[in-house]
Design an enzyme around this catalytic site. Structure first.
Site, short mmCIF file in Angstrom:
data_model
loop_
_atom_site.label_atom_id
_atom_site.label_comp_id
_atom_site.label_asym_id
_atom_site.label_seq_id
_atom_site.Cartn_x
_atom_site.Cartn_y
_atom_site.Cartn_z
CB ALA A 39 19.40 52.72 48.21
CG ASP A 42 17.11 54.10 53.62
OD1 ASP A 42 17.11 54.90 53.41
OD2 ASP A 42 17.40 53.19 52.96
CG LEU A 88 8.26 50.89 60.83
CD1 LEU A 88 8.05 49.83 59.98
CD2 LEU A 88 8.37 50.71 62.42
CE LYS A 123 9.57 50.87 55.43
NZ LYS A 123 9.11 52.05 54.52
CD GLU A 183 2.51 53.51 53.33
OE1 GLU A 183 2.25 53.32 54.82
OE2 GLU A 183 3.69 53.85 52.98
CE LYS A 329 14.40 51.53 54.06
NZ LYS A 329 13.13 52.81 53.05
CB CYS A 423 24.31 47.19 10.00
SG CYS A 423 24.02 48.56 10.34
CB CYS A 446 28.85 51.31 9.83
SG CYS A 446 27.11 51.01 10.82
#
Ligand code: IVH
Length: 690
Positions: A39, A42, A88, A123, A183, A329, A423, A446
């Protein structure tokens, strides 16, 4: 936002973007080792295209926007593609698909595309491959390379089970030359198995199925490739010669060609559908997106292609992509996996957060092994139990989430999970207060809390001490070198160098970074101290009002509540924090170590004396010369408050390029003044709308 780091001046920006894209092309295509999410890549390409369109004077035939991929490496013999392998164009939402269909209609001189058939295809996220059969016999396989020249990987592709070495010729109608494109990918189950094997062999795991497929294809020894369970899907024709009259390959319909490919034995994805008109295409694309989580292969989008090959010829191509096809996409993703266990982690405030340990699953671009379950109620609401198969959702870079269990009809569920009572770090009791959804470890000693508190103090949102991450902090806590934040300022190089993974240089750097943090503004110190309920904005409001730690330490609840943006709950929490004896000791020691932020260091940002004092500004869209963070900082430096949402209290909205439509609508509805980006600087300087 990746674009924030690029120069703003257009010519420099174009140059820097081109360099970055070339670099990432190389990482992605030649090295199979991408450094940034798709991303982000792009976003770089989109920004470069935008700038090139706006500034034709910077046009360059060598710009990466005019090419596809990268040049082939020298490892394998180059192969010239008789028919270029194009890329593409991308669409990121439905509107962009519609816009594409309108452009397509124009290039075909038609009113619209309502009566045209399209193919809607997954795709597949793998490696594009050209495979040539001569008289039905596999003779060559080549990667895309730069679209014109690829690499010869015939021997490796020949090891792929689903790639026929010889085509099925029932009636002798296989073309003389048939080049099929498709592909090569790694099925997800195979990817998981491969990574398990890598882990066991103490080898580096593959980041994702695409990288694993690419790496497997790039083996010099086909015997290694043969051990990788690669697969292939055909989706397009390349070169075609010597086709018999009655052959299916004579068809001018893409769907018919896919069927012909399938008939001769080439695998075609079952998920490919046909649709008439763009609305049906969009609907089918959504259906395919819904199927995504169930597929045995990774997809990063949906491809839509005009079916009629004659019309394709008419529409033609740009230098890098055909006009008749488009890739939508996809970003978010969901997958199912086994929930192995639920455990609880202790944060810096002692909050006990349940989290899921999952059978590692590849989702939304990365492998997920852990996911937060937030609190006890969320586990109950989601009704997830160790042993369940659960759906994991991850959209791009966001934190992975468990959606819920996959329930099979009549299937027996595992036992309900119970929140632990002790804990996991200090074995102290875990307490859930009435009316609260969170559970806490209330033991202040702690060790888990201590390390978390210290790591938070050093984090980027607080004192921003480089080199002092969670791991280093944990080690220093374990060694007893630090117990509270003040101890950091007493550390010496000699105590650090020699620790595992820390040489003299990094020890010196760390001490220097700690030293430098003394000059951080008061608001950052307040954030770092982790005062309950006091967030970053509240810390800024308080810092602005009191200007020094000493003034704040003696502030009363009333004085604090008087500060704009500070309510009673925060005021009370701050006062309680400042009065707590162990905090008093830490604050005294910080002061003694010279961690003493005051007005001089904090500047107008926190004194609130700038021209925008008391004014709330919303900036929407990009303002030339400023990244989003910089615009916000500039407003704050001028004494104002920068927020992301428009309300009646907003002084004005600064409208930059590509602004948010909802902000504009809201500003109009509330009659809030809007100023253009060009007036931003004068607004900062004068505090007035020019
Ligand atoms: S058609 C000229 N169909 O996506 C059209 N490509 O960015 C060429 N891809 O290089 C591509 N699935 O690696 C087409 N069903 C599909 C595809 C597909 C994946 C890849 C392919 C191509 C890239 C385009």
């Amino acid at each position: 936002m990746i674009l924030d780091s690029f120069p703003r001046e257009p010519e420099d920006r174009v140059r820097a973007l081109r360099e970055a894209i070339e670099h990432h092309n190389e990482r992605y295509h030649a090295m199979d080792a991408p450094e940034i999410p798709d991303a982000d890549y792009d976003a770089l390409v989109i920004e470069l295209r935008r700038l090139e369109a706006a500034h034709p004077e910077f046009a360059d035939v060598n710009s990466p926007t005019r090419r596809v991929g990268t040049s082939p490496s020298t490892l394998f013999t180059p192969v010239h593609h008789v028919v270029a392998m194009m890329s593409l164009d991308n669409a990121f939402d439905d509107d962009e698909i519609t816009a594409w269909s309108e452009r397509l209609a124009r290039s075909l001189n038609r009113e619209g595309v309502g009566d045209l058939a399209f193919s809607v295809e997954p795709k597949v996220d793998g490696v594009a491959m050209s495979i040539t059969y001569v008289d039905g016999v596999l003779t060559q396989a080549a990667t895309r390379g730069d679209g014109v020249t690829g690499e010869d990987v015939t021997a490796n592709v020949a090891t792929i089970a689903s790639v026929p070495k010889r085509l099925t010729t029932t009636d002798g109608d296989v073309p003389h030359i048939l080049e099929v494109r498709g592909e090569v990918y790694l099925p997800l189950a195979a990817f998981a198995a491969m990574n398990t094997a890598q882990r066991k062999a103490k080898q580096k795991e593959f980041a994702n199925p695409r990288n694993a497929a690419a790496g497997s294809l790039r083996q010099k020894d086909p015997a290694v490739t043969a051990t990788r369970p690669l697969a292939f899907f055909a989706y397009q024709l390349g070169q075609l010669e010597g086709v018999a009259k009655n052959s299916g390959f004579n068809s001018r319909s893409h769907r018919a060609i896919l069927d012909a490919l399938s008939t001769v034995g080439l695998p075609v994805a079952q998920e490919i559908t046909s649709a008439l008109g763009i609305d049906a295409v969009i609907a089918q694309a959504h259906k395919l997106e819904e199927l995504r989580a169930t597929l045995d292969y990774d997809i990063d989008g949906v491809v839509m292609k005009l079916d009629d090959l004659d019309l394709r010829d008419q529409a033609g191509s740009t230098s890098r992509a055909p006009r008749w096809a488009l890739a939508r996409k996809l970003a978010p993703e969901e997958r199912s996996t086994l929930l192995k266990e639920i455990e609880v982690s202790i944060g810096r405030t002692g909050r006990a957060t349940p989290y899921a340990i999952l059978d590692p699953v590849f989702v939304g671009g990365s492998t997920v092994e852990f996911a937060t379950l937030h609190n006890e109620d969320q586990v109950a609401v989601k009704d997830v139990r160790p042993g369940d198969t659960v759906i994991v959702h991850k959209a791009g870079d966001v934190i992975p989430e468990i959606v819920g269990p996959v329930l099979s009809a009549g299937g027996k569920r595992p036992k309900v999970w119970k929140f632990p009572t002790k804990c996991p770090a200090c074995k102290g009791v875990l307490v859930r207060l009435e009316d609260e959804s969170d559970t806490y470890c209330v033991n202040l000693d702690c060790p888990a809390q201590r390390a978390q508190r210290l790591a938070h103090f050093a984090s980027r949102s607080a004192m921003d001490i480089e080199g002092l991450g969670e791991k280093v902090v944990e080690r220093l806590v374990d060694l007893g070198l630090i117990t509270d934040v003040a101890d950091l300022y007493g550390l010496e190089v000699g105590q650090l160098s020699g620790l595992e993974g820390m040489g003299e240089i990094s020890a010196n750097n760390l001490i220097a970074a700690i030293d430098q943090s003394r000059s951080q503004p008061l608001s950052r110190l307040l954030v770092g101290l982790g005062i309950r309920h006091l967030g970053p904005q509240g810390a800024k409001d308080v810092a602005r009002a009191f200007a020094s730690m000493n003034a704040l330490r003696s502030a009363s609840i009333e004085e604090l509540s008087d500060v704009d943006g500070i309510g009673h709950v925060i005021a009370e929490s701050v006062v309680r924090f400042m009065a707590n004896p162990s905090n008093v000791a830490v604050l005294d020691r910080l002061d003694a170590y010279g961690v003493r932020p005051d007005i001089a260091q904090s500047g107008a940002q926190e004194t609130g004396n700038g021209p925008l004092r008391g004014k709330t500004i919303v900036v929407t869209g990009t303002v030339p010369g400023f990244s989003r963070d910089e615009a916000q900082e500039a407003v704050e430096r001028a004494g104002g408050k920068a927020t992301g949402s428009v309300s009646a209290k907003t002084f004005c909205v600064v409208v930059g390029a590509s602004p948010g439509a909802s902000k504009i609508t809201k500003a109009e509805a509330l009659s809030i003044p809007m100023v253009d980006a060009g007036s931003f600087v004068s607004l900062l300087e004068t505090g007035e709308i020019s």
